[in-house]
Design a protein around this motif. Structure first.
Motif, PDB file in Angstrom:
ATOM      1  N   PHE A  49       0.821  -1.209   0.000  1.00  8.03           N
ATOM      2  CA  PHE A  49       0.000   0.000   0.000  1.00  8.03           C
ATOM      3  C   PHE A  49       0.858   1.264   0.000  1.00  8.03           C
ATOM      4  O   PHE A  49       0.654   2.161  -0.809  1.00  8.03           O
ATOM      5  CB  PHE A  49      -0.948  -0.025   1.201  1.00  8.03           C
ATOM      6  N   ASN A  50       1.840   1.331   0.904  1.00 13.03           N
ATOM      7  CA  ASN A  50       2.689   2.529   0.974  1.00 13.03           C
ATOM      8  C   ASN A  50       3.483   2.708  -0.312  1.00 13.03           C
ATOM      9  O   ASN A  50       3.660   3.828  -0.784  1.00 13.03           O
ATOM     10  CB  ASN A  50       3.639   2.448   2.168  1.00 13.03           C
ATOM     11  N   GLU A  58       0.518   9.903  -4.549  1.00  7.32           N
ATOM     12  CA  GLU A  58      -0.760  10.254  -3.918  1.00  7.32           C
ATOM     13  C   GLU A  58      -0.714   9.984  -2.419  1.00  7.32           C
ATOM     14  O   GLU A  58       0.060   9.153  -1.949  1.00  7.32           O
ATOM     15  CB  GLU A  58      -1.904   9.423  -4.526  1.00  7.32           C
ATOM     16  N   GLU A  59      -1.572  10.664  -1.691  1.00  8.67           N
ATOM     17  CA  GLU A  59      -1.726  10.433  -0.257  1.00  8.67           C
ATOM     18  C   GLU A  59      -2.444   9.108  -0.030  1.00  8.67           C
ATOM     19  O   GLU A  59      -3.177   8.629  -0.903  1.00  8.67           O
ATOM     20  CB  GLU A  59      -2.543  11.570   0.376  1.00  8.67           C
ATOM     21  N   VAL A 104      -5.597   7.007  -2.248  1.00  6.87           N
ATOM     22  CA  VAL A 104      -5.541   5.620  -2.733  1.00  6.87           C
ATOM     23  C   VAL A 104      -6.638   4.795  -2.068  1.00  6.87           C
ATOM     24  O   VAL A 104      -7.296   3.979  -2.724  1.00  6.87           O
ATOM     25  CB  VAL A 104      -4.144   5.007  -2.508  1.00  6.87           C
ATOM     26  N   THR A 105      -6.882   5.028  -0.790  1.00  4.72           N
ATOM     27  CA  THR A 105      -7.961   4.329  -0.092  1.00  4.72           C
ATOM     28  C   THR A 105      -9.310   4.657  -0.727  1.00  4.72           C
ATOM     29  O   THR A 105     -10.131   3.759  -0.955  1.00  4.72           O
ATOM     30  CB  THR A 105      -7.973   4.699   1.406  1.00  4.72           C
ATOM     31  N   SER A 106      -9.534   5.920  -1.039  1.00 14.16           N
ATOM     32  CA  SER A 106     -10.789   6.323  -1.691  1.00 14.16           C
ATOM     33  C   SER A 106     -10.923   5.666  -3.055  1.00 14.16           C
ATOM     34  O   SER A 106     -12.004   5.199  -3.429  1.00 14.16           O
ATOM     35  CB  SER A 106     -10.845   7.840  -1.859  1.00 14.16           C
ATOM     36  N   THR A 107      -9.824   5.614  -3.793  1.00 18.66           N
ATOM     37  CA  THR A 107      -9.846   4.994  -5.116  1.00 18.66           C
ATOM     38  C   THR A 107     -10.192   3.519  -5.005  1.00 18.66           C
ATOM     39  O   THR A 107     -10.980   2.993  -5.793  1.00 18.66           O
ATOM     40  CB  THR A 107      -8.490   5.189  -5.827  1.00 18.66           C
TER      41      THR A 107
END
Length: 67
Positions: free
Chosen positions: A25-26, A34-35, A39-42
């Protein structure tokens, strides 16, 4: 890939590819510039568009649908 998931935006397709490449993830955040929240929202948008549950393993579900 666009033929597999035409409903995904370009940004969602980038995240999709990184998920399939088993990027951490990182690492994916750094690669995309991206923050984590972006990425979580995507990932959430991908789940919604592909009618996946939050509890579904996203990588596994994408791999199965790709076959």
């Amino acid at each position: 890939m666009e033929t597999l998931f035409p409903e995904l935006t370009a940004a969602e397709q980038e995240v999709y590819l990184l998920i399939l490449q088993e990027k951490m993830f990182n690492g994916a955040c750094v690669m995309l510039g991206e923050e984590e929240s972006t990425v979580t929202s995507t990932q959430t948008y991908i789940r919604k568009k592909l009618t996946l549950q939050p509890s579904d393993n996203l990588r596994k579900a994408l791999q199965e649908r790709k076959k």
